[in-house]
Design a protein around this motif. Sequence first.
Motif, short mmCIF file in Angstrom:
data_model
loop_
_atom_site.label_atom_id
_atom_site.label_comp_id
_atom_site.label_asym_id
_atom_site.label_seq_id
_atom_site.Cartn_x
_atom_site.Cartn_y
_atom_site.Cartn_z
N TYR A 31 0.70 -1.19 -0.11
CA TYR A 31 0.00 0.05 0.00
C TYR A 31 0.79 1.27 0.01
O TYR A 31 1.81 1.30 0.78
N TYR A 33 0.24 5.94 0.02
CA TYR A 33 -0.82 6.79 -0.06
C TYR A 33 0.03 8.22 -0.31
O TYR A 33 1.16 8.41 -0.03
N TYR A 35 -0.84 12.28 0.86
CA TYR A 35 -1.62 13.12 1.68
C TYR A 35 -1.06 14.72 1.58
O TYR A 35 0.21 14.83 1.15
N LEU A 45 -6.25 12.69 2.54
CA LEU A 45 -5.73 11.80 1.80
C LEU A 45 -6.11 12.19 0.45
O LEU A 45 -7.22 12.54 0.23
N TYR A 48 -4.54 6.61 -3.08
CA TYR A 48 -3.67 5.80 -2.50
C TYR A 48 -3.90 4.68 -3.36
O TYR A 48 -4.48 4.52 -4.57
N GLY A 98 -2.74 -8.73 6.93
CA GLY A 98 -3.24 -8.79 8.39
C GLY A 98 -4.25 -7.86 8.75
O GLY A 98 -4.92 -7.04 8.09
N ASP A 99 -4.75 -8.25 10.10
CA ASP A 99 -5.76 -7.17 10.72
C ASP A 99 -5.25 -5.72 11.12
O ASP A 99 -5.92 -4.81 11.03
N ASP A 101 -2.38 -2.63 10.66
CA ASP A 101 -1.46 -2.07 9.67
C ASP A 101 -0.87 -0.79 10.19
O ASP A 101 -1.51 0.14 11.01
N GLN A 103 1.39 2.80 8.72
CA GLN A 103 1.91 3.35 7.76
C GLN A 103 3.20 4.11 8.17
O GLN A 103 3.42 4.68 9.39
N TYR B 32 -9.93 -1.08 14.66
CA TYR B 32 -8.80 -0.84 15.51
C TYR B 32 -8.43 0.63 15.84
O TYR B 32 -8.95 1.30 15.12
N GLN B 49 -0.81 0.90 18.94
CA GLN B 49 -2.39 0.62 18.38
C GLN B 49 -2.96 -0.47 19.07
O GLN B 49 -2.34 -1.19 19.73
N LEU B 93 -8.45 -1.52 9.19
CA LEU B 93 -7.39 -0.88 8.50
C LEU B 93 -7.20 -1.01 7.00
O LEU B 93 -6.85 -0.38 6.17
N LEU B 94 -7.76 -2.45 6.77
CA LEU B 94 -7.54 -2.76 5.06
C LEU B 94 -8.58 -2.52 4.34
O LEU B 94 -8.77 -2.72 3.38
N PRO B 97 -8.58 3.49 3.72
CA PRO B 97 -7.62 4.39 4.59
C PRO B 97 -8.08 5.15 5.56
O PRO B 97 -9.12 5.58 5.60
N LEU B 98 -7.34 5.17 6.56
CA LEU B 98 -7.86 5.70 7.70
C LEU B 98 -7.75 7.35 7.59
O LEU B 98 -6.90 7.73 6.77
#
Lengths: 114, 110
Positions: A31, A33, A35, A45, A48, A98-99, A101, A103, B32, B49, B93-94, B97-98
Motif C-alpha cells: 500500500y 498513500y 496526503y 488523503l 492511495y 493482516g488485521d 497495519d 503507515q 482498531y 495500536q 485498517l485494510l 484508508p484511515l
Amino acid sequence: NAGVTQTPKFRILKIGQSMTLQCTQDMNHNYMYWYRQDPGMGLKLIYYSVGAGITDKGEVPNGYNVSRSTTEDFPLRLELAAPSQTSVYFCASSYGTGDTDTQYFGPGTRLTVL
Amino acid sequence: LAKTTQPISMDSYEGQEVNITCSHNNIATNDYITWYQQFPSQGPRFIIQGYKTKVTNEVASLFIPADRKSSTLSLPRVSLSDTAVYYCLVGALLNTPLVFGKGTRLSVIA
C-alpha cells in the motif's frame, strides 16, 4: 533501508505550471498513500494504491493524478498548479496485510504555488 | 469510518503524565484504534495500536474501555521532546484508508 523517500524537499511553482512529486519506498510495501497537510491542519488523503497498477481516490483528489507502475514508486502529478495546492505533501506506505497495519511516512515535500 | 473527537490542544509540564482521550462513539466491531505522533516539519510516526483493554509499549500506553467508544493515550513523564501533534485514528485498517483529523497539539513546558 531508506524507508520512504520523497523528492524534491521544496518547490515553488507558478500558477498553471505542472510538476511530479516523487515517492519511493524500499520496504516492499503493498500500500502507498499521498496526503496533503495545510498549515495547522490534519492530513487529507489525496490518492492511495493497494498494489502496482491499482489506484483509488481519497478525500481530495481534484487537481492531482497518480500512477503505480511498480511496487516501489508512487509519483503524484500536479497539473495546472493553483495557489490552493500550496501545502506540504506526504507520501506513506504500509504492508496492507493482516488485521492491523502501520503507515510509514516520508519527510514531505513543501510546495508553494505563486 | 468512525468519527473521532479529541481535544485541540493540551499543555503539560515536564515530568508529568499526559492522558489524551479520543471519543469514537460509532466504532465498528472490526475497527482498531491507532495513534500517531507528528513533530513539526516531519511526517507522522506510529506510536501505538490496540483493539481492547490495555496495550503498552516503550513509548506509551493505550487504554480502551469495554464499550470501546473512547480510548486514552497515556504518555508517562513527558519531556520537551514530546511536544507534537497526536492523532487518533479508528478503522478497519485494510478496508478503507484511515482518516487523520486535526489531532491534539501537546505542548510540554519546562
